[in-house]
Design a protein around this motif. Structure first.
Motif, PDB file in Angstrom:
ATOM      1  N   SER A 265       0.842  -1.186   0.000  1.00 60.34           N
ATOM      2  CA  SER A 265       0.000   0.000   0.000  1.00 60.34           C
ATOM      3  C   SER A 265       0.883   1.245   0.000  1.00 60.34           C
ATOM      4  CB  SER A 265      -0.901   0.004   1.236  1.00 60.34           C
ATOM      5  OG  SER A 265      -0.119   0.178   2.405  1.00 60.34           O
ATOM      6  N   LYS A 266       0.298   2.382  -0.354  1.00 57.95           N
ATOM      7  CA  LYS A 266       1.088   3.614  -0.405  1.00 57.95           C
ATOM      8  C   LYS A 266       1.667   3.937   0.970  1.00 57.95           C
ATOM      9  CE  LYS A 266       0.932   8.215  -2.489  1.00 57.95           C
ATOM     10  NZ  LYS A 266       0.077   9.201  -3.216  1.00 57.95           N
ATOM     11  N   GLU A 267       0.884   3.697   2.015  1.00 54.22           N
ATOM     12  CA  GLU A 267       1.351   3.964   3.371  1.00 54.22           C
ATOM     13  C   GLU A 267       2.511   3.038   3.742  1.00 54.22           C
ATOM     14  OE1 GLU A 267      -1.782   3.433   2.484  1.00 54.22           O
ATOM     15  OE2 GLU A 267      -2.625   5.456   2.707  1.00 54.22           O
ATOM     16  N   PHE A 268       2.396   1.746   3.360  1.00 49.66           N
ATOM     17  CA  PHE A 268       3.456   0.777   3.660  1.00 49.66           C
ATOM     18  C   PHE A 268       4.740   1.150   2.938  1.00 49.66           C
ATOM     19  CE2 PHE A 268       5.764  -3.143   2.542  1.00 49.66           C
ATOM     20  CZ  PHE A 268       5.948  -3.705   3.803  1.00 49.66           C
ATOM     21  N   VAL A 269       4.628   1.472   1.639  1.00 45.14           N
ATOM     22  CA  VAL A 269       5.808   1.837   0.851  1.00 45.14           C
ATOM     23  C   VAL A 269       6.481   3.068   1.442  1.00 45.14           C
ATOM     24  CG1 VAL A 269       6.620   2.622  -1.409  1.00 45.14           C
ATOM     25  CG2 VAL A 269       4.929   0.782  -1.257  1.00 45.14           C
ATOM     26  N   THR A 270       5.684   4.054   1.841  1.00 45.84           N
ATOM     27  CA  THR A 270       6.235   5.272   2.435  1.00 45.84           C
ATOM     28  C   THR A 270       6.955   4.971   3.737  1.00 45.84           C
ATOM     29  OG1 THR A 270       4.449   6.595   1.460  1.00 45.84           O
ATOM     30  CG2 THR A 270       5.671   7.576   3.287  1.00 45.84           C
ATOM     31  N   GLU A 271       6.321   4.149   4.588  1.00 48.63           N
ATOM     32  CA  GLU A 271       6.901   3.815   5.888  1.00 48.63           C
ATOM     33  C   GLU A 271       8.231   3.086   5.729  1.00 48.63           C
ATOM     34  OE1 GLU A 271       6.038   0.795   9.649  1.00 48.63           O
ATOM     35  OE2 GLU A 271       4.433   1.259   8.224  1.00 48.63           O
ATOM     36  N   VAL A 272       8.245   2.069   4.835  1.00 49.51           N
ATOM     37  CA  VAL A 272       9.471   1.301   4.653  1.00 49.51           C
ATOM     38  C   VAL A 272      10.555   2.163   4.032  1.00 49.51           C
ATOM     39  CG1 VAL A 272      10.523  -0.674   3.474  1.00 49.51           C
ATOM     40  CG2 VAL A 272       8.247  -0.891   4.484  1.00 49.51           C
ATOM     41  N   PHE A 273      10.183   2.996   3.035  1.00 47.40           N
ATOM     42  CA  PHE A 273      11.180   3.839   2.382  1.00 47.40           C
ATOM     43  C   PHE A 273      11.817   4.808   3.369  1.00 47.40           C
ATOM     44  CE2 PHE A 273      12.225   7.824   0.108  1.00 47.40           C
ATOM     45  CZ  PHE A 273      13.297   7.347  -0.621  1.00 47.40           C
ATOM     46  N   ASP A 274      11.006   5.371   4.246  1.00 51.36           N
ATOM     47  CA  ASP A 274      11.553   6.299   5.240  1.00 51.36           C
ATOM     48  C   ASP A 274      12.575   5.606   6.137  1.00 51.36           C
ATOM     49  OD1 ASP A 274      10.098   8.419   4.305  1.00 51.36           O
ATOM     50  OD2 ASP A 274       8.493   8.241   5.788  1.00 51.36           O
ATOM     51  N   GLY A 275      12.396   4.279   6.332  1.00 53.03           N
ATOM     52  CA  GLY A 275      13.306   3.554   7.208  1.00 53.03           C
ATOM     53  C   GLY A 275      14.576   3.080   6.526  1.00 53.03           C
ATOM     54  N   VAL A 276      14.595   3.069   5.169  1.00 58.18           N
ATOM     55  CA  VAL A 276      15.778   2.549   4.467  1.00 58.18           C
ATOM     56  C   VAL A 276      16.430   3.573   3.543  1.00 58.18           C
ATOM     57  CG1 VAL A 276      14.893   0.186   4.521  1.00 58.18           C
ATOM     58  CG2 VAL A 276      14.414   1.615   2.535  1.00 58.18           C
ATOM     59  N   LYS A 277      15.832   4.769   3.435  1.00 57.09           N
ATOM     60  CA  LYS A 277      16.355   5.739   2.468  1.00 57.09           C
ATOM     61  C   LYS A 277      17.775   6.188   2.791  1.00 57.09           C
ATOM     62  CE  LYS A 277      14.014   9.695   4.677  1.00 57.09           C
ATOM     63  NZ  LYS A 277      12.983  10.739   4.452  1.00 57.09           N
ATOM     64  N   HIS A 278      18.197   6.019   4.049  1.00 57.32           N
ATOM     65  CA  HIS A 278      19.566   6.390   4.392  1.00 57.32           C
ATOM     66  C   HIS A 278      20.589   5.483   3.712  1.00 57.32           C
ATOM     67  CE1 HIS A 278      18.608   3.121   7.168  1.00 57.32           C
ATOM     68  NE2 HIS A 278      19.913   2.910   7.275  1.00 57.32           N
ATOM     69  N   LEU A 279      20.124   4.339   3.177  1.00 55.92           N
ATOM     70  CA  LEU A 279      21.021   3.426   2.486  1.00 55.92           C
ATOM     71  C   LEU A 279      21.342   3.884   1.069  1.00 55.92           C
ATOM     72  CD1 LEU A 279      19.337   0.065   3.562  1.00 55.92           C
ATOM     73  CD2 LEU A 279      21.415   1.085   4.514  1.00 55.92           C
ATOM     74  N   LEU A 280      20.597   4.876   0.585  1.00 58.39           N
ATOM     75  CA  LEU A 280      20.778   5.356  -0.776  1.00 58.39           C
ATOM     76  C   LEU A 280      21.691   6.573  -0.798  1.00 58.39           C
ATOM     77  CD1 LEU A 280      17.077   5.129  -1.985  1.00 58.39           C
ATOM     78  CD2 LEU A 280      18.890   3.472  -2.363  1.00 58.39           C
TER      79      LEU A 280
END
Length: 309
Positions: A265-280
């Motif tokens: 879901s859009k909410e799930f994708v946003t939540e997970v991305f916020d938690g891993v975006k530091h890897l990019l």
């Protein structure tokens, strides 16, 4: 350009779609090789803190769908139990090894590495060869429970149908659905979720029936990639009491399940991305793209060349 960091979550149980392709030409994985690879996957799935949700072993690549658990599940007692099961009843794990195994047995990369290295040793010995068997780094996609999961599992189980190997997905024994139907889920290898628990379906027989219906109806659709299921095969199954009650027609978009970094879901994708975006390395904003034909499911596509490994 350096490798893009893999998306992983260590703070909660997470479902991953794993894909890896051979570096060799043609289709080196024949029946006996597939049997051995399947045995390795089964053994390590019992060793690691992982649930095997689905799989498909093809002639030149494999798919695994797994739920990786966190270190909280890896109690000292359970680690000792799995260690003895893996290495023998007389094997003793030293106290200083426990924490090392706790970290390792919930690690996605270690799990796949053990599978691939174990198979490479077998294959090279069998063929009297040396060198690599697998190609680039394995791909992995984080997947949400429910709609995203059941669509992904259908995609994985339909691989041999799209390749023209079988007319019915359960006729291919090196896949999740084939294993369920042909062996009755021998040794409890597969988690019997199949994406149905989100709809409060916990009866194993009904789960398999409803999942088969979903797979057949999905396989009958023209996705523009690979072969469809034959109409007469699907129609025969419909007459066996398939209930066609899905409102949203699923149009299979293979790229979402292989080239995405996250789907759900859009909410799930946003939540997970916020938690891993530091890897990019990139600071660019990512666009969340709706998956065509599946209402409420979104994809976060990674940078070109980022997926893999």
């Amino acid at each position: 350009m350096g490798r893009i960091a893999r998306f992983v979550r260590n703070d909660s149980s997470t479902i991953y779609h794993i894909m890896s392709r051979t570096a060799l030409d043609g289709f080196p994985l024949q029946d006996i090789e597939k049997d051995h690879l399947m045995a390795i996957v089964a053994r390590l799935s019992n060793f690691y803190f992982v649930d095997l949700l689905g799989f498909c072993l093809m002639g030149n690549h494999f798919h695994l769908v797994v739920r990786m658990h966190t270190e909280e599940a890896a109690t000292d007692e359970e680690i000792g139990k799995r260690y003895r099961k893996q290495f023998g009843d007389d094997a003793v794990i030293m106290p200083h090894q426990v924490q090392e195994y706790r970290r390792r047995l919930v690690n996605l990369g270690a799990f796949v590495k053990d599978i691939k290295q174990g198979f490479t040793r077998y294959f090279n010995k069998r063929r009297n060869r040396k060198g690599f068997f697998w190609g680039d780094r394995f791909k992995s996609v984080i997947v949400q429970e429910g709609t995203s999961l059941v669509n992904l599992l259908a995609y994985v189980d339909l691989n041999p149908v799209r390749a023209g190997i079988v007319d019915k997905p359960e006729n291919y024994r090196w896949s999740g659905l084939g294993y369920l139907v042909q062996t009755g889920n021998r040794h409890g290898l597969l988690d019997m979720n199949l994406g149905m628990h989100e709809w409060n379906e916990f009866n194993p027989n009904e789960i398999i029936r409803k999942y088969r219906q979903f797979v057949y109806e999905t396989g009958a659709m023209d996705t523009g990639k690979g072969k469809q299921m034959k109409k007469e095969v699907v129609e025969k199954e419909r007459k066996k009491r398939y209930r066609l009650n899905r409102v949203d027609v699923f149009r299979h978009r293979c790229r979402y399940f292989t080239d995405s970094g996250i789907i759900g879901s859009k909410e799930f994708v946003t939540e997970v991305f916020d938690g891993v975006k530091h890897l990019l390395d990139s600071k660019d904003q990512r666009r969340f793209t709706p998956v065509g034909g599946v209402e409420g499911v979104y994809s976060m596509k990674r940078l070109p060349g980022a997926v893999g490994g």
